[in-house]
Write an enzyme that holds these catalytic residues in place. Structure first.
Site, PDB file in Angstrom:
ATOM      1  N   SER A  46      10.828   3.108   2.072  1.00 31.16           N
ATOM      2  CA  SER A  46       9.616   2.801   0.829  1.00 31.16           C
ATOM      3  C   SER A  46      10.399   2.754  -0.037  1.00 31.16           C
ATOM      4  CB  SER A  46       9.219   4.464  -0.261  1.00 31.16           C
ATOM      5  OG  SER A  46       7.904   3.062  -0.929  1.00 31.16           O
ATOM      6  N   GLU A  47      10.607   1.402  -0.449  1.00 31.62           N
ATOM      7  CA  GLU A  47      11.552   0.089  -1.227  1.00 31.62           C
ATOM      8  C   GLU A  47      12.093   1.225  -2.706  1.00 31.62           C
ATOM      9  OE1 GLU A  47       9.137  -1.017   0.275  1.00 31.62           O
ATOM     10  OE2 GLU A  47       8.448  -2.551  -1.021  1.00 31.62           O
ATOM     11  N   ASN A  48      11.215   1.480  -3.019  1.00 32.26           N
ATOM     12  CA  ASN A  48      11.728   2.371  -4.017  1.00 32.26           C
ATOM     13  C   ASN A  48      12.927   3.445  -4.163  1.00 32.26           C
ATOM     14  OD1 ASN A  48       9.403   4.022  -3.278  1.00 32.26           O
ATOM     15  ND2 ASN A  48       9.301   5.006  -5.197  1.00 32.26           N
ATOM     16  N   SER A  88      18.878   1.790  -1.345  1.00 30.85           N
ATOM     17  CA  SER A  88      18.106   1.329  -0.599  1.00 30.85           C
ATOM     18  C   SER A  88      16.981  -0.008  -0.190  1.00 30.85           C
ATOM     19  CB  SER A  88      16.234   1.501  -1.354  1.00 30.85           C
ATOM     20  OG  SER A  88      15.323   1.303  -1.342  1.00 30.85           O
TER      21      SER A  88
END
Lengths: 218, 232
Positions: A46-48, A88
């Site tokens: 998840s890119e966060n 990330s």
């Protein structure tokens, strides 16, 4: 019959391989997580900053400090790690993600994708979509083949502002699985009961139809 | 003699020197890991014409959304906005200018800013609106866009724990943009849930070393949840 959202997710899930690190976009891509084959293990990014996203929490497990890129409360699975936003995206931009699945409004035969500006609506932003399409080698776009008014979304040239140029090679729609090569769509599979003719009719861009087009297993 | 002790005694002191027209770098992703008390203090101070760099702009009535209420923000650099009606309204009125930046570019631009790198090439956004007017260069047969670093006058950061020397640890995904923003402010202000004596935290577990931190304060946090999702 056109594929349901769940069937589309299931078809995409069949592309997953044991040990894959995968980024799933919002919408149909998110559903792919529900169809990971039982005999394989994948790690969702998840890119966060969460590598190893787990299930939604129970009421007792809810933690405001643990969310996914859709800002939903989630949990971390065994073997997860958490990094800052630059790292990330280094995973994404550095080509370390094995498979990225995301939605789109339009895709064209040059591999261009338009997915972030909805016509006639206020622009809210691209979030991480431009980084994802530019960074990942292996991307599957999921979308309906045509709009609700019947307009094809598989075009010679995207009409909406692009998210990325020349980066899409694979598209799964509710009617077909197609690949993009040398300026044309190639029909690889069709949804069960959907005719080649219907797919051809709803594909605005150039389309190569091989002699034999198998039905998808979903 | 304060030495390396970065603690300040009030939020007022924490944001001393913040002036109209400055650029603020704010950590957080959605409402997760936002420096909520520092934002509230900016509202109280009433500074105007601010440029705010943050992934999002809060929601109506909370987080950076609070600064829209008195029209304190004139320019926003973000990757995704519009979770709030006030934002939309001010954007359409022309009271607010927005530079939409891909999320990975935003993170890397701030990282570069903090690391003294003025610009870098990235494939992100090539062939899109984002690349318009920017230098493009080919490396190994692929096109890349020149993106410039971002720095700010004041960085506002939310950590979990810190020691008195300003060594900070973040918790879970509340990390997000916080460690990046911390490196790129001329003055970096960090608010945390707990401050411990220097020497208490394991040096190998520090995320943001005290060298980046100018002011440190302990606060209490609401930690509002944006999308409360549970499994059955």
């Amino acid at each position: 019959m056109a594929l349901s959202r769940e069937q589309m997710a299931k078809r995409v899930a069949s592309e997953l391989k044991d040990g894959f690190y995968v980024n799933l976009g919002i919408g149909i891509p998110t559903l792919v997580a529900n169809y990971v084959p039982e005999d394989i293990s994948v790690m969702l990014q998840s890119e966060n900053g969460l590598l190893g996203m787990g299930a939604f929490p129970t009421e007792d497990e809810i933690d405001a400090d643990m969310i996914n890129a859709g800002k939903q409360t989630v949990t971390a699975r065994t073997g997860a790690s958490i990094v800052d936003s630059a790292e990330s995206f280094a995973m994404i931009r550095g080509g370390h993600i094995d498979l990225t699945v995301l939605g789109a409004f339009e895709v064209d035969v040059q591999g261009n994708i338009a997915s972030w500006m909805v016509p006639g609506k206020l622009v809210k932003g691209m979030g991480g979509a431009m980084d994802l399409v530019a960074g990942a080698e292996n991307i599957i776009v999921t979308m309906t083949h045509a709009s609700k008014t019947g307009e094809s979304k598989l075009l010679s040239k995207c009409t909406l502002p692009l998210t990325g140029a020349g980066c899409i090679k694979r598209v799964l729609t509710d009617l077909a699985y197609l690949e993009i090569e040398n300026g044309t769509f190639i029909l690889k599979e069709r949804a069960p009961g959907v005719s080649v003719e219907e797919i051809a009719e709803k594909t605005a861009g150039p389309l190569i139809v091989p002699d034999y087009v198998p039905e998808m297993a979903v | 003699m304060a030495g390396f002790d970065k603690r300040v005694s009030s939020y007022e002191e924490a944001l001393e020197g913040l002036a109209d027209g400055m650029t603020i770098l704010a950590g957080g992703f959605g409402l997760c890991g936002i420096p909520e008390n520092l934002i509230a203090e900016i509202k109280r101070r009433g500074n105007r014409n601010l440029t705010v760099v943050s992934n999002n702009c809060g929601v109506d009535g909370f987080g950076l959304g609070l600064l829209l209420e008195d029209r304190q923000i004139s320019r926003m650099i973000a990757s995704y906005v519009g979770e709030n009606k006030l934002f939309e309204q001010q954007l359409l009125n022309g009271e607010l200018e927005v530079e939409l930046t891909p999320q990975g570019n935003l993170a890397e631009r701030v990282r570069a800013g903090g690391a003294g790198i003025p610009a870098f090439f990235t494939a992100t956004g090539y062939g899109t609106q984002v690349a318009e007017g920017k230098e493009v260069r080919e490396f190994d047969g692929r096109n890349y866009v020149l993106e410039q670093a971002i720095t700010g006058d004041i960085a506002i950061v939310k950590g979990w724990k810190a020691d008195t020397y300003g060594n900070v640890i973040y918790r879970h995904t509340a990390k997000n943009f916080n460690p990046l923003m911390a490196t790129a402010g001329k003055i970096t202000v960090v608010e945390v849930e707990e401050i411990v004596e220097a020497g208490t935290l394991d040096p190998t577990e520090i995320h943001t070393p005290g060298i980046y931190v100018d002011r440190l304060i302990c606060g209490t946090f609401e930690k509002r949840i944006e999308q409360r999702t549970v499994r059955a």
